[in-house]
Design a protein around this motif. Structure first.
Motif, mmCIF file in Angstrom:
data_model
loop_
_atom_site.group_PDB
_atom_site.id
_atom_site.type_symbol
_atom_site.label_atom_id
_atom_site.label_comp_id
_atom_site.label_asym_id
_atom_site.label_seq_id
_atom_site.Cartn_x
_atom_site.Cartn_y
_atom_site.Cartn_z
ATOM 1 N N PRO A 63 0.807 -1.230 0.000
ATOM 2 C CA PRO A 63 0.000 0.000 0.000
ATOM 3 C C PRO A 63 0.837 1.275 0.000
ATOM 4 O O PRO A 63 0.310 2.359 -0.243
ATOM 5 C CB PRO A 63 -0.807 -0.125 1.308
ATOM 6 N N ARG A 64 2.137 1.172 0.257
ATOM 7 C CA ARG A 64 3.001 2.351 0.246
ATOM 8 C C ARG A 64 3.471 2.741 -1.150
ATOM 9 O O ARG A 64 4.088 3.792 -1.333
ATOM 10 C CB ARG A 64 4.232 2.113 1.123
ATOM 11 N N ILE A 65 3.255 1.886 -2.131
ATOM 12 C CA ILE A 65 3.738 2.178 -3.483
ATOM 13 C C ILE A 65 3.082 3.458 -3.998
ATOM 14 O O ILE A 65 1.867 3.603 -3.963
ATOM 15 C CB ILE A 65 3.434 1.003 -4.436
ATOM 16 N N ARG A 66 3.888 4.398 -4.476
ATOM 17 C CA ARG A 66 3.338 5.634 -5.029
ATOM 18 C C ARG A 66 2.636 5.345 -6.347
ATOM 19 O O ARG A 66 3.119 4.571 -7.178
ATOM 20 C CB ARG A 66 4.450 6.662 -5.253
ATOM 21 N N ILE A 67 1.496 5.997 -6.549
ATOM 22 C CA ILE A 67 0.723 5.826 -7.781
ATOM 23 C C ILE A 67 0.619 7.160 -8.509
ATOM 24 O O ILE A 67 0.994 8.211 -7.978
ATOM 25 C CB ILE A 67 -0.687 5.271 -7.486
ATOM 26 N N ASP A 68 0.097 7.103 -9.720
ATOM 27 C CA ASP A 68 -0.067 8.303 -10.530
ATOM 28 C C ASP A 68 -0.872 9.351 -9.766
ATOM 29 O O ASP A 68 -1.888 9.043 -9.149
ATOM 30 C CB ASP A 68 -0.790 7.964 -11.834
ATOM 31 N N GLY A 69 -0.388 10.588 -9.818
ATOM 32 C CA GLY A 69 -1.122 11.670 -9.185
ATOM 33 C C GLY A 69 -0.685 11.966 -7.771
ATOM 34 O O GLY A 69 -1.054 13.004 -7.214
ATOM 35 N N GLN A 70 0.077 11.063 -7.152
ATOM 36 C CA GLN A 70 0.576 11.327 -5.815
ATOM 37 C C GLN A 70 1.828 12.184 -5.890
ATOM 38 O O GLN A 70 2.568 12.151 -6.882
ATOM 39 C CB GLN A 70 0.876 10.019 -5.077
ATOM 40 N N PRO A 71 2.090 12.978 -4.845
ATOM 41 C CA PRO A 71 3.298 13.821 -4.848
ATOM 42 C C PRO A 71 4.556 12.974 -5.006
ATOM 43 O O PRO A 71 4.653 11.863 -4.482
ATOM 44 C CB PRO A 71 3.260 14.494 -3.468
ATOM 45 N N ASP A 72 5.511 13.513 -5.758
ATOM 46 C CA ASP A 72 6.781 12.808 -5.907
ATOM 47 C C ASP A 72 7.504 12.745 -4.574
ATOM 48 O O ASP A 72 7.482 13.693 -3.792
ATOM 49 C CB ASP A 72 7.666 13.528 -6.932
ATOM 50 N N GLY A 73 8.138 11.626 -4.327
ATOM 51 C CA GLY A 73 8.919 11.449 -3.108
ATOM 52 C C GLY A 73 10.331 11.040 -3.457
ATOM 53 O O GLY A 73 10.701 10.930 -4.628
ATOM 54 N N SER A 74 11.112 10.778 -2.442
ATOM 55 C CA SER A 74 12.500 10.406 -2.667
ATOM 56 C C SER A 74 12.601 8.945 -3.083
ATOM 57 O O SER A 74 11.828 8.099 -2.644
ATOM 58 C CB SER A 74 13.327 10.656 -1.405
ATOM 59 N N ASP A 75 13.562 8.650 -3.940
ATOM 60 C CA ASP A 75 13.847 7.299 -4.383
ATOM 61 C C ASP A 75 15.187 6.853 -3.805
ATOM 62 O O ASP A 75 16.045 7.673 -3.458
ATOM 63 C CB ASP A 75 13.914 7.220 -5.902
ATOM 64 N N GLY A 76 15.348 5.529 -3.722
ATOM 65 C CA GLY A 76 16.614 4.979 -3.277
ATOM 66 C C GLY A 76 16.778 5.001 -1.773
ATOM 67 O O GLY A 76 17.244 5.984 -1.198
ATOM 68 N N HIS A 77 16.376 3.910 -1.116
ATOM 69 C CA HIS A 77 16.434 3.831 0.342
ATOM 70 C C HIS A 77 17.094 2.523 0.767
ATOM 71 O O HIS A 77 16.720 1.450 0.295
ATOM 72 C CB HIS A 77 15.029 3.902 0.943
ATOM 73 N N THR A 78 18.047 2.612 1.665
ATOM 74 C CA THR A 78 18.714 1.433 2.220
ATOM 75 C C THR A 78 18.213 1.175 3.635
ATOM 76 O O THR A 78 18.119 2.101 4.442
ATOM 77 C CB THR A 78 20.235 1.621 2.253
ATOM 78 N N THR A 79 17.879 -0.081 3.907
ATOM 79 C CA THR A 79 17.422 -0.498 5.236
ATOM 80 C C THR A 79 18.129 -1.791 5.616
ATOM 81 O O THR A 79 18.223 -2.711 4.796
ATOM 82 C CB THR A 79 15.898 -0.736 5.258
ATOM 83 N N MET A 80 18.625 -1.869 6.842
ATOM 84 C CA MET A 80 19.203 -3.104 7.373
ATOM 85 C C MET A 80 18.569 -3.374 8.729
ATOM 86 O O MET A 80 18.484 -2.474 9.570
ATOM 87 C CB MET A 80 20.721 -2.985 7.501
ATOM 88 N N HIS A 81 18.102 -4.595 8.945
ATOM 89 C CA HIS A 81 17.494 -4.922 10.226
ATOM 90 C C HIS A 81 17.646 -6.419 10.505
ATOM 91 O O HIS A 81 17.951 -7.206 9.605
ATOM 92 C CB HIS A 81 16.016 -4.518 10.259
ATOM 93 N N ALA A 82 17.388 -6.779 11.761
ATOM 94 C CA ALA A 82 17.471 -8.182 12.184
ATOM 95 C C ALA A 82 16.195 -8.604 12.888
ATOM 96 O O ALA A 82 16.206 -9.535 13.698
ATOM 97 C CB ALA A 82 18.671 -8.385 13.096
ATOM 98 N N TYR A 83 15.066 -7.944 12.584
ATOM 99 C CA TYR A 83 13.822 -8.182 13.315
ATOM 100 C C TYR A 83 13.223 -9.558 13.068
ATOM 101 O O TYR A 83 12.432 -10.046 13.865
ATOM 102 C CB TYR A 83 12.783 -7.116 12.940
#
Length: 395
Positions: A63-83
């Motif tokens: 549901p977080r995927i940006r779709i047509d008409g939504q404000p542009d956001g930043s691209d390219g995110h790195t995440t590391m976790h051990a949850y």
């Protein structure tokens, strides 16, 4: 302390030490205490994620995927976790003509898609065909699940999750009463159950009067494992706030077929079909809640899903390729004029390709590419590409 008690405790400690000493040849730390076999198991896992597009969280939240008409956001995110790291134990004790089995398991993936809090995955006991506690839902099976590195399951399967339940099994048949308070029914009710004129039905107005009923048949023939499942539930909303005066109930149901076929020593094929009306979260990654309010009545939402996949052994590991889709029919809701229905999620898709290998026993590495799409009622859509790696150490 009597010598007898001291001797008994010393024996238990010795048994525990012995279990630790021989753990290198087993898949868990096995200890025998009296006539009870105890197994301690788990793993530590590091997930390394790079979202080429917008950030999807610690697991792929479509549901977080940006779709047509939504404000542009930043691209390219790195995440590391051990949850996703996991810890659990099992016991098995002779009890009459059967065995008393218990299991408790936790990880740190509560509050997904962010994670970080301790989460109870399994906590149940089983004896003489009766299971009581929390474990995998009895609706559907994991036969159609293609292995993925991302913890978010592919859309279109039966629910890949755990629920509190009372289950009875005989032969290949399994019948269960399950917790009627799923996340998308109560927590999502304010978004999904909307009264006419734009009045939101708050979460506490959702009533869970009866448990969900599930039935599953699972068997195998030659290289084919298969299952067929059915689900029946009651959806109910009751409000005396003087605004909408809603008091209505509806019946939801679902069906699932799943199979896994070992085509050869190297190739395994999988697939599943899921369909229902008011099925809600029993369809994995269902874009919609089970229903909505229209003119004071609950209208159930029909939804369906499908997924296919294959696993091919190659070198020291396995190549896994899987595709899944889930779609809700919100045409009636759109015609009714439900508030914000045009921006409601209608379809999710996902394609996963990964390679998971083990250079030695208990150590696993993996690389994965996941392509995810989202479409809303008015036809707007969007996509996201996620690259992910993992290192897992098991004991």
């Amino acid at each position: 302390m009597t010598p007898h008690v001291s001797l008994k405790r010393a024996s238990c400690l010795a048994a525990g030490a012995l279990g630790l000493a021989i753990a290198g040849t087993a898949h868990a730390v096995d200890i025998e205490i009296g006539d009870t076999d105890v197994s301690l198991y788990g793993y530590a896992k590091l997930d390394m994620i790079y979202d080429v597009d917008n950030e999807l969280g610690d697991l792929a939240a479509r549901p977080r995927i940006r779709i047509d008409g939504q404000p542009d956001g930043s691209d390219g995110h790195t995440t590391m976790h051990a949850y996703q790291s996991r810890l659990g134990f099992k016991t098995a004790t002779p009890a009459g003509d059967s065995q008393l089995v218990t299991r408790v398991e936790v990880d740190w993936f509560d509050n997904a898609p962010e994670g970080g809090d301790l989460r109870l995955r399994h906590a149940y006991g089983s004896w003489n065909g009766v299971l009581a506690g929390k474990t995998w839902t009895n609706f559907g099976s994991r036969l159609g699940k293609t292995p993925t590195i991302d913890l978010a399951p592919q859309p279109g399967q039966s629910k890949i999750g755990r629920k509190a339940q009372l289950r009875y099994s005989w032969g290949q048949w399994h019948l269960a009463l399950e917790n009627p308070d799923p996340e998308d029914y109560r927590d999502g009710v304010a978004e999904a159950f909307k009264a006419g004129g734009g009045i939101y039905q708050v979460a506490e107005d959702a009533k869970t009067g009866l448990p969900d009923l599930t039935l599953r048949y699972q068997s195998r023939a030659a290289g084919l494992d298969y299952s067929a499942s059915a689900m029946l539930r009651q959806l109910e909303v009751e409000s005396d706030d003087g605004l909408s005066g809603v008091d209505d109930s509806a019946t939801g149901w679902g069906l699932n077929l799943a199979a896994r076929y070992r085509a050869s020593e190297r190739l395994t094929l999988r697939g599943a079909l899921t369909y229902g009306d008011g099925i809600g979260e029993y369809l994995q990654n269902n874009p919609s809640a089970p229903g909505y309010l229209s003119q004071g009545d609950i209208d159930t939402v029909t939804a369906w899903g499908a997924n296919v996949g294959m696993s091919l052994k190659a070198g020291p590991g396995t190549v896994n390729l899987g595709y899944g889709i889930s779609k809700a029919d919100l045409d009636d809701a759109r015609e009714t004029g439900i508030v914000n229905v045009k921006s409601a999620n209608e379809q999710f898709e996902a394609l996963h390709l990964n390679y998971i290998w083990s250079p030695i026993e208990r150590v696993s590495y993996g690389l994965e590419a996941g392509y995810h799409t989202r479409e809303v009622v008015d036809g707007r859509d969007g996509d996201a590409l996620r690259l992910q790696g993992m290192v897992k150490y098991r004991f």
